[in-house]
Write an enzyme that holds these catalytic residues in place. Sequence first.
Site, PDB file in Angstrom:
ATOM      1  N   ASP A 272       0.843  -1.195   0.000  1.00 22.18           N
ATOM      2  CA  ASP A 272       0.000   0.000   0.000  1.00 22.18           C
ATOM      3  C   ASP A 272       0.880   1.248   0.000  1.00 22.18           C
ATOM      4  O   ASP A 272       2.044   1.187   0.408  1.00 22.18           O
ATOM      5  CB  ASP A 272      -0.879   0.040   1.259  1.00 22.18           C
ATOM      6  CG  ASP A 272      -1.824  -1.147   1.320  1.00 22.18           C
ATOM      7  OD1 ASP A 272      -2.132  -1.718   0.253  1.00 22.18           O
ATOM      8  OD2 ASP A 272      -2.239  -1.500   2.436  1.00 22.18           O
TER       9      ASP A 272
HETATM   10  N1  URA Z   1      -1.072  -5.961   3.819  1.00 24.63           N
HETATM   11  C1  URA Z   1      -1.606  -4.729   3.839  1.00 24.63           C
HETATM   12  O1  URA Z   1      -2.665  -4.501   4.426  1.00 24.63           O
HETATM   13  N2  URA Z   1      -0.945  -3.745   3.207  1.00 24.63           N
HETATM   14  C2  URA Z   1       0.225  -3.922   2.576  1.00 24.63           C
HETATM   15  O2  URA Z   1       0.798  -2.982   2.032  1.00 24.63           O
HETATM   16  C3  URA Z   1       0.782  -5.217   2.575  1.00 24.63           C
HETATM   17  C4  URA Z   1       0.109  -6.210   3.212  1.00 24.63           C
END
Ligand code: URA
Length: 257
Positions: A104
């Site tokens: 993310d």
């Molecule tokens: N899980 C998440 O919620 N976000 C990420 O960036 C990676 C794994």
Amino acid sequence: MKQIRLDKFLTMAGDVSRSQARQYIKKGRVNVDGSPEKKPDRKVDPETNKVELDGEICLYEEFVYLMLYKPAGVISATRDSAERTVLDLVDCKGRDLFPVGRLDKDTEGLVLLTDDGRLAHRLLSPAHHVDKRYYAILDEAVGQEEVKAFAWGLDIGDEKMTMPALLEPVGWISEAEPLTAEGKTISGLPGQEQGFAVYITIQEGRYHQVKRMARAAGRKVLYLKRLSMGPLILDRALEPGTCRTLTREEIEEIRAL
Ligand code: URA
């Protein structure tokens, strides 16, 4: 090995774009087996032909593998008109690199960049269950009940429960006494004075998986960092926004998966 054009060979052997490679060839700066070669479309065999640029031997690499420490605020895409992407952080002309899996925008940590599509496919395939380990800071403490729930698998609103995941509680941390995660100090927790640190290892790579698992357990993720993916461990010498090429051993380990 199959033969490839000389200009392509040069882009794959070094940090030059295709147009730079053509210019170098036309200017007579490139030798093939000791003789100047001025035709960019001349076919060469990477295993048997010796290619030199300005007298330096060019070593051909079929694929590039980069370990990037993605900082928060950068998106895991190849290009975007508005946002900074992981590819904006690396200088790798003439290669079609892409991130293997996504983090993310607000997550930091290990991202593998490569142009090896087959290897990426294998690493991402749900059939392969490649472990991804994260360091997270949650808004509330977790205990044995949550550890068991993660180990069992959680309903995060998808058709299927998640696969078993490993939740390892670490303890409370606060801005006043920042804990070091894997050797690095965690900077401020946005909007929170303190948080509860955990390690979480998941086997899949579903959308927002860690955050959704935390939510299913009644917790909110305040900070998230990916530490490893299979045998690849984020190099502690890397600073956010920097990268390095994988070592031979690392490449062999991920190929062996
Ligand atoms: N899980 C998440 O919620 N976000 C990420 O960036 C990676 C794994």
